[in-house]
Scaffold this motif. Structure first.
Motif, PDB file in Angstrom:
ATOM      1  N   ASN B 312       0.833  -1.199   0.000  1.00  0.00           N
ATOM      2  CA  ASN B 312       0.000   0.000   0.000  1.00  0.00           C
ATOM      3  C   ASN B 312       0.867   1.248   0.000  1.00  0.00           C
ATOM      4  O   ASN B 312       1.997   1.236   0.478  1.00  0.00           O
ATOM      5  CB  ASN B 312      -0.988  -0.008   1.172  1.00  0.00           C
ATOM      6  N   THR B 313       0.298   2.300  -0.594  1.00  0.00           N
ATOM      7  CA  THR B 313       0.983   3.581  -0.672  1.00  0.00           C
ATOM      8  C   THR B 313       0.203   4.587   0.167  1.00  0.00           C
ATOM      9  O   THR B 313      -0.786   4.237   0.814  1.00  0.00           O
ATOM     10  CB  THR B 313       1.062   4.075  -2.126  1.00  0.00           C
ATOM     11  N   ALA B 316      -3.223   4.504  -1.763  1.00  0.00           N
ATOM     12  CA  ALA B 316      -3.913   3.298  -2.227  1.00  0.00           C
ATOM     13  C   ALA B 316      -3.639   2.141  -1.283  1.00  0.00           C
ATOM     14  O   ALA B 316      -2.498   1.911  -0.886  1.00  0.00           O
ATOM     15  CB  ALA B 316      -3.462   2.936  -3.638  1.00  0.00           C
ATOM     16  N   ASN B 317      -4.701   1.425  -0.949  1.00  0.00           N
ATOM     17  CA  ASN B 317      -4.560   0.294  -0.037  1.00  0.00           C
ATOM     18  C   ASN B 317      -3.934  -0.931  -0.682  1.00  0.00           C
ATOM     19  O   ASN B 317      -3.385  -1.778   0.015  1.00  0.00           O
ATOM     20  CB  ASN B 317      -5.927  -0.096   0.512  1.00  0.00           C
ATOM     21  N   TRP B 318      -4.081  -1.039  -1.996  1.00  0.00           N
ATOM     22  CA  TRP B 318      -3.582  -2.234  -2.678  1.00  0.00           C
ATOM     23  C   TRP B 318      -2.995  -1.791  -4.009  1.00  0.00           C
ATOM     24  O   TRP B 318      -3.622  -1.024  -4.755  1.00  0.00           O
ATOM     25  CB  TRP B 318      -4.720  -3.216  -2.954  1.00  0.00           C
ATOM     26  N   ASN B 320      -0.376  -2.921  -7.589  1.00  0.00           N
ATOM     27  CA  ASN B 320       0.317  -3.975  -8.346  1.00  0.00           C
ATOM     28  C   ASN B 320       1.628  -3.455  -8.948  1.00  0.00           C
ATOM     29  O   ASN B 320       2.240  -4.136  -9.753  1.00  0.00           O
ATOM     30  CB  ASN B 320      -0.574  -4.546  -9.447  1.00  0.00           C
ATOM     31  N   TYR B 338      -1.856  -9.233  -9.506  1.00  0.00           N
ATOM     32  CA  TYR B 338      -2.946  -8.775  -8.639  1.00  0.00           C
ATOM     33  C   TYR B 338      -2.541  -7.520  -7.862  1.00  0.00           C
ATOM     34  O   TYR B 338      -1.359  -7.330  -7.541  1.00  0.00           O
ATOM     35  CB  TYR B 338      -3.325  -9.884  -7.647  1.00  0.00           C
ATOM     36  N   SER B 341      -2.065  -6.258  -0.911  1.00  0.00           N
ATOM     37  CA  SER B 341      -1.206  -5.779   0.156  1.00  0.00           C
ATOM     38  C   SER B 341      -1.007  -6.948   1.120  1.00  0.00           C
ATOM     39  O   SER B 341      -1.800  -7.897   1.129  1.00  0.00           O
ATOM     40  CB  SER B 341      -1.852  -4.594   0.872  1.00  0.00           C
ATOM     41  N   VAL B 358      -4.129  -9.476   0.733  1.00  0.00           N
ATOM     42  CA  VAL B 358      -5.496  -8.970   0.821  1.00  0.00           C
ATOM     43  C   VAL B 358      -5.695  -7.933  -0.276  1.00  0.00           C
ATOM     44  O   VAL B 358      -4.794  -7.142  -0.562  1.00  0.00           O
ATOM     45  CB  VAL B 358      -5.774  -8.377   2.228  1.00  0.00           C
ATOM     46  N   ASP B 359      -6.857  -7.969  -0.915  1.00  0.00           N
ATOM     47  CA  ASP B 359      -7.172  -6.959  -1.925  1.00  0.00           C
ATOM     48  C   ASP B 359      -8.413  -6.196  -1.490  1.00  0.00           C
ATOM     49  O   ASP B 359      -8.774  -6.214  -0.305  1.00  0.00           O
ATOM     50  CB  ASP B 359      -7.313  -7.583  -3.315  1.00  0.00           C
ATOM     51  N   ALA B 360      -9.072  -5.557  -2.418  1.00  0.00           N
ATOM     52  CA  ALA B 360     -10.218  -4.717  -2.066  1.00  0.00           C
ATOM     53  C   ALA B 360     -11.422  -5.528  -1.627  1.00  0.00           C
ATOM     54  O   ALA B 360     -12.451  -4.950  -1.299  1.00  0.00           O
ATOM     55  CB  ALA B 360     -10.590  -3.838  -3.255  1.00  0.00           C
TER      56      ALA B 360
END
Lengths: 88, 383
Positions: B312-313, B316-318, B320, B338, B341, B358-360
């Motif tokens: 994550n940045t 953004a939580n997730w 690629n 994908y 994170s 984990v993704d969204a």
């Protein structure tokens, strides 16, 4: 673009030696460039992996559903930005 | 100019002429005493060579004749991406393509999870512990480059530990069990046993480098708002303090050895940092900066060839996105399959695996692989 809903089947599901671009989203949504190589991959998903080619709206609906049903991140994990729903 | 004509029986022939210009003195060329072998060239022997005398011999040509040449025109002593060279063993030219690598899906793990630890390489990797949405995990899975298999569970149910070493000599330390812990466990490929406890409570998501008997723990988080800069070395039995990072942080991407380690990114309590620090066994020094700060990322490699992806940045939580480090600078790499994170990941120089993350939407069973490609794109016979 080609919108495919299909389930990750593991090793070589998306192969290393491919000649098309693919972006994955929650809801088992895969968005491919509209090319011959990508269409071959999409057709393989239909034939061998219970996949289906869908419209952009159908793909977004699958993403929305997955996002709305998302699992929580432990509260002790610090400083995560607010979850943002992916939009095609 | 004098000449000698060696006539064919049908009339025409081969003419050998005298020199094109008048030599300063008579010169003598002596031909070999054998016919040589197919493919050999006629060259000047070093023996008895002077301005007026040369003995010719059969040979393969000097090494400089087919020196490996990079595409920018410079020569290089080692084969690397962008090199073009002649390989005398098979008489072919080779070209090494740019080594950016590629992501693909790998085998899927059995137990969906994130925030666990990974170690080993793409071809022999291990993932341990983590969180699957509602509980702390002890489960362990091993990757052989194709598929995952369940292994003996560790003793401590946690998320956020860090592990180093190989699949048959793993050291796992720190983590969060509802409390921040500093204990370690060692794995020999079949069973877990207690290792030495860290000096500090490295807690949630320290990072590290090295092996089970020469390890390095880096940073960590010992409280809800307490982040660490401290580092410790492990000798297989006990920990000792060593030089600290330049700032407090946890959840970095790290790898390498105890004497050549890298730590990049992480979270310092307010922001995801993009800095890189390199450890030489004694002190930390600054490396190049990543394009973006990244936390809880996929990682793999060594100080001179390191990959950071996913994570994550600050916005953004997730993700690629991928960045590759060559020991000096970072460059953009190919995007991962994908956006995730908190994957469980590991890797050696030029390769990386991930399991879970984990993704969204959910904790996943996805496996991903990254492998640097050195393509022999050109093979040409010498004729």
């Amino acid at each position: 673009m080609i919108y495919v809903i299909t389930e990750n089947s593991g090793k070589r599901f998306i192969p290393k030696m491919r000649t098309f671009t693919v972006t994955a989203y929650p809801g088992d949504v895969y968005v491919l460039e509209d090319s011959r190589a990508a269409k071959i991959w999409a057709d393989d998903q239909i034939l061998f992996n219970n996949g289906k080619i869908v419209t952009k709206a159908e793909a977004q609906a699958a993403i929305d559903k997955a996002f709305d049903n998302r699992q929580s991140i432990p509260p002790e994990i610090a400083g995560m930005p607010s979850p943002t729903k992916p939009v095609l | 100019m004098s000449s000698v004509k060696l006539k064919h029986s049908s009339g025409n022939g081969t003419i050998i002429n005298g020199p094109v210009a008048n030599p300063s003195a008579d010169i003598t060329l002596k031909v070999p005493s054998t016919t040589g072998t197919a493919g050999q060239v006629l060259k000047v022997a070093s023996a008895n060579h002077s301005a007026t005398n040369a003995e010719l011999e059969w040979g393969t040509g000097s090494s400089n004749e087919f020196a490996k040449v990079k595409l920018d025109g410079t020569t290089n002593s080692s084969k690397a991406a962008g090199d073009f060279w002649y390989q005398s063993s098979d008489g072919k030219f080779y070209f090494a393509g740019t080594a950016t690598g590629a992501w693909s899906t790998g085998g899927s793990i059995a137990s969906a999870r994130g925030i666990g630890s990974g170690n080993g390489t793409l071809y022999a990797g291990l993932i341990t512990s983590g969180w699957q949405g509602s509980s702390y995990l002890t489960s362990v899975e091993e990757y052989n480059g194709t598929s995952w298999s369940s292994k003996t569970s560790c003793s401590t149910a946690s998320y956020g530990p860090f592990s180093i070493g190989s699949t048959t000599a793993t050291l796992k330390y720190g983590g969060y069990t509802g409390s921040y812990i500093k204990t370690s466990e060692e794995y020999d490929g079949s069973a877990w046993s207690a290792g030495g406890s860290c000096i500090a409570t490295v807690g949630m998501s320290p990072c590290g480098a090295g092996t089970q008997t020469a390890g390095l723990s880096i940073g960590g988080r010992s409280g809800s708002s307490t982040y660490l800069a401290s580092c410790e070395k492990y000798d297989g039995a006990s920990w000792s303090s060593t030089a600290s990072l330049s700032g407090n942080r946890y959840n970095m991407s790290s790898g390498g050895t105890q004497t050549a380690a890298i730590s990049a990114g992480g979270y310092d309590g307010s922001t995801r940092v993009n800095t890189t620090e390199e450890f030489d066994g004694t002190a930390w020094s600054a490396g190049g900066n990543m394009a973006a700060g990244k936390n809880s990322a996929t990682m793999g490699g060594v100080q001179l060839n390191f990959i950071v992806s996913n994570g994550n940045t600050n916005s953004a939580n997730w993700t690629n996105t991928t960045e590759l480090y060559n020991g000096t600078t970072w460059s953009a790499g190919p995007t991962a399959i994908y956006s995730l994170s908190a994957t469980l990941s590991g890797g050696g120089g030029g390769n990386c695996f991930t399991g879970g993350g984990v993704d969204a939407s959910a904790y996943r069973t996805y496996g991903q692989e990254f492998e640097t490609t050195i393509d022999t794109m050109l093979k040409a016979e010498v004729i």
